[in-house]
Write a protein that holds these residues in place. Structure first.
Motif, short mmCIF file in Angstrom:
data_model
loop_
_atom_site.label_atom_id
_atom_site.label_comp_id
_atom_site.label_asym_id
_atom_site.label_seq_id
_atom_site.Cartn_x
_atom_site.Cartn_y
_atom_site.Cartn_z
N VAL A 1 78.86 65.09 36.78
CA VAL A 1 80.26 64.68 36.87
C VAL A 1 80.47 63.35 36.15
CG1 VAL A 1 82.14 64.06 38.45
CG2 VAL A 1 80.53 65.91 39.05
N TRP B 1 82.01 60.49 36.63
CA TRP B 1 82.67 59.79 37.73
C TRP B 1 83.61 58.70 37.26
CZ3 TRP B 1 82.81 62.12 42.13
CH2 TRP B 1 81.77 62.97 42.51
N ALA C 1 85.10 69.66 39.57
CA ALA C 1 84.37 68.94 38.53
C ALA C 1 82.87 69.18 38.60
CB ALA C 1 84.67 67.44 38.64
#
Length: 454
Positions: free
Chosen positions: A190, A192, A222
Motif C-alpha cells: 500500500v 500509505w 488498496a
C-alpha cells in the motif's frame, strides 16, 4: 468491473437529474440496453419500479429518484426494499447516494449481495452517512447484465449519529489503519503516503462513526487482496449470533460412487455449526458400505464462510492429520485440522478415492476445503479454476462495534505448495459450472480406480 461501471453510471446520472421533480423516476443508462417501468403511484412505499434488460450481458442500468437532503443531513440514512429477479444474469439490487456540491458523494449499493437468477421479494438494505452539507438524496433499483428486476416496498429511514462522543469516525479509521498496517498480508504493497491522507479526507465533518466506513473500505481495497471486508455492527452481530448453510447439503450414492454437495456455511453460532458437521459426518458413515468406489465432493457452489464446520463435516474423508497451514507475512504458520471426535475404524474413509469438483464460484474457505484435499492419496480434482481467494482472514474489532475480516495469511497445502490465488483443478473440464461434464469425468476416474483396486 461491473460494480465500478454501475457506480460511475449512477454517479454521473445523478448530476444530470439534480433538478428532477420530487416523485419522478428516470432511467440512468443506455436506453437501448435498458427500459424502466413505474407503477404504484407517486408514494414511495407503494412504488413498483421495474428495470428490463434487452439482452446485453455487459451492460449496467439503474433508475433514479431524487429528493431534497435537508431533512437527513448528518444522520445515518437507510434504504430498504424488496427485490424480485427474473432470469437476471449479473445481479439486481438497490443503490443510495447523498450528494454535496464540491465533494465526492456518500454512496452505497447492495451488489455485495446481488440477487441473481429468478427470485421473489428478496430483502435488501443499505446505509450511508449523509454529509452536513448534502443537497440531494438519490436512490433506485439497479441491474447488471440481462434479465428483469422489480423493486417494491421502498422505505427510507434515518437515525441520529452514535450518542457516544468518544467513538468518532477518526477513532474508527485510526483503529482500522493501525490493524491493517500491523497484520494485513499485503500491507507492504500500500502507498500509505497517498492512501492515509485520502482516507482521512473522506471523513468530512460528520460526527457519525459510520462516516468512517467508506474510508475503511477504501483502505481495504488498496490492499488488493479482494478478500478483506468490513462488517458493519448489524452484520457483525448477525454473524456471531446466527449460522446457516447457503443451501442444503446433498449426500447420495449411485452405482458404488458417493456424492457430497457441500455448500458454504455463513456465521459462527456453535449449535448450527455442530449440527451441520454431525449431520454430514453421520450420513457419510451410513452410506460408506455403498460408496465402494469412492466419493465425489462437489465444491462448485461453495462460496465460503466458516471453514471449521465444513472441515469437521468431511473428516471421514480427510482423516485426523494436519490438512494444511496458513502462513502470515512474517512466516508464522497456523495449521488446520478437521475438528471433532477421532474417527472410529468403521467410519474412517480417508483411504478411499475422492474426486473434487471445482469451479469459479468455489471461493474463500470453499477453496480451503479444496486445498485440504491436495496431497491426499487417491485424490483428483476436476472442473474449472476457483475464484482466487485462497487466503485466510483474521478478525479485527473496531471501537464502534464494526468488524474487519482482514486477510492475514496465505494457504499452503500438506505438500508445501503455496496458493493465495486460484486453485487450478488437476483436470480442466469445460462447462464445469453445469453439473454434468465435470461430474461425469470424475465418475469415470473413480470407476477406473475402483476397477484397478485389488
Amino acid at each position: 468491473m461491473k460494480g465500478l461501471a454501475l457506480w460511475l453510471l449512477v454517479f454521473t446520472a445523478g448530476a444530470a437529474h439534480a433538478q428532477v421533480a420530487a416523485g419522478q423516476w428516470h432511467l440512468s443508462g443506455d436506453p437501448q440496453l435498458y427500459r424502466v417501468e413505474v407503477a404504484g403511484g407517486a408514494e414511495l412505499r407503494g412504488a413498483a419500479i421495474t428495470l428490463q434488460g434487452t439482452g446485453s450481458e455487459r451492460g449496467s442500468g439503474a433508475a433514479s429518484r431524487v429528493i431534497d437532503a435537508a431533512t437527513y443531513r448528518n444522520s445515518v440514512l437507510t434504504l430498504s426494499a424488496r427485490v424480485t429477479a427474473d432470469e437476471v444474469s449479473g445481479g439486481a439490487g438497490i443503490w443510495l447516494r447523498a450528494s454535496a456540491d464540491g465533494r465526492p458523494p456518500a454512496f452505497a449499493n447492495s451488489q455485495r449481495q446481488p440477487v441473481r437468477g429468478t427470485a421473489a421479494d428478496v430483502e435488501r438494505q443499505i446505509s450511508i452517512v449523509v454529509p452536513r452539507d448534502a443537497t440531494r438524496i438519490s436512490f433506485g433499483p439497479l441491474l447488471n447484465g440481462s434479465g428483469r428486476t422489480t423493486v417494491t416496498g421502498w422505505v427510507l429511514d434515518s437515525r441520529p449519529c452514535s450518542a457516544n462522543p468518544a467513538v468518532t469516525p477518526e477513532r474508527v479509521l485510526a483503529a482500522a489503519v493501525d490493524a491493517v498496517k500491523r497484520s494485513a498480508l499485503n500491507a507492504g504493497r500500500v502507498d500509505w503516503v497517498t492512501v492515509e491522507p485520502k482516507a482521512r479526507a473522506m471523513l468530512g465533518d460528520s460526527t457519525c462513526p459510520e462516516a468512517a466506513y467508506p474510508a475503511v473500505r477504501m483502505v481495504l481495497a488498496a490492499l488488493g487482496d479482494r478478500h478483506s471486508r468490513l462488517l458493519e455492527p448489524a452484520a457483525r452481530r448477525e454473524m456471531v449470533s446466527t449460522a446457516t448453510a447457503t443451501s442444503e447439503p446433498a449426500i447420495t450414492v449411485s452405482d458404488n460412487v458417493g456424492y457430497v454437495l457441500l455448500p458454504g456455511f455463513r456465521g459462527a453460532e456453535g449449535g448450527a455449526a455442530t449440527a451441520l458437521a454431525r449431520g454430514v459426518r453421520e450420513r457419510l458413515g451410513a452410506l460408506a458400505p455403498e460408496a465402494r468406489c469412492g466419493w465425489v465432493v462437489d465444491l462448485r457452489r461453495n462460496s465460503g464462510g466458516n471453514v471449521f464446520p465444513m472441515l469437521a463435516a468431511l473428516k471421514p474423508l480427510l482423516g485426523d492429520g494436519e490438512l494444511g497451514v496458513y502462513e502470515d507475512r512474517n512466516g508464522r504458520r497456523q495449521p488446520w485440522h478437521a475438528s471433532g471426535p477421532a474417527l472410529a475404524r468403521n467410519e474412517d474413509q480417508s483411504s478411499r478415492a475422492v474426486a473434487v469438483l471445482l469451479g469459479p464460484r468455489t471461493a474463500s474457505s470453499g477453496e480451503a476445503i479444496a486445498i485440504a484435499f491436495r496431497g491426499r492419496a487417491d485424490t483428483r480434482s476436476f472442473g474449472l479454476p476457483t475464484a482466487g481467494l485462497s487466503t485466510g482472514n483474521g478478525i479485527v474489532d473496531l471501537p464502534d462495534g464494526s468488524r474487519i475480516m482482514l486477510t492475514e495469511g496465505v494457504a499452503i497445502d500438506r505438500r508445501g505448495q503455496r496458493y493465495g490465488g486460484v486453485v487450478t483443478p488437476d483436470t480442466t473440464v469445460d462447462g464445469a459450472a453445469d453439473a454434468d461434464s465435470a461430474l461425469q469425468a470424475a465418475r469415470r476416474w473413480l470407476d477406473a480406480q475402483c476397477v484397478e483396486a485389488p
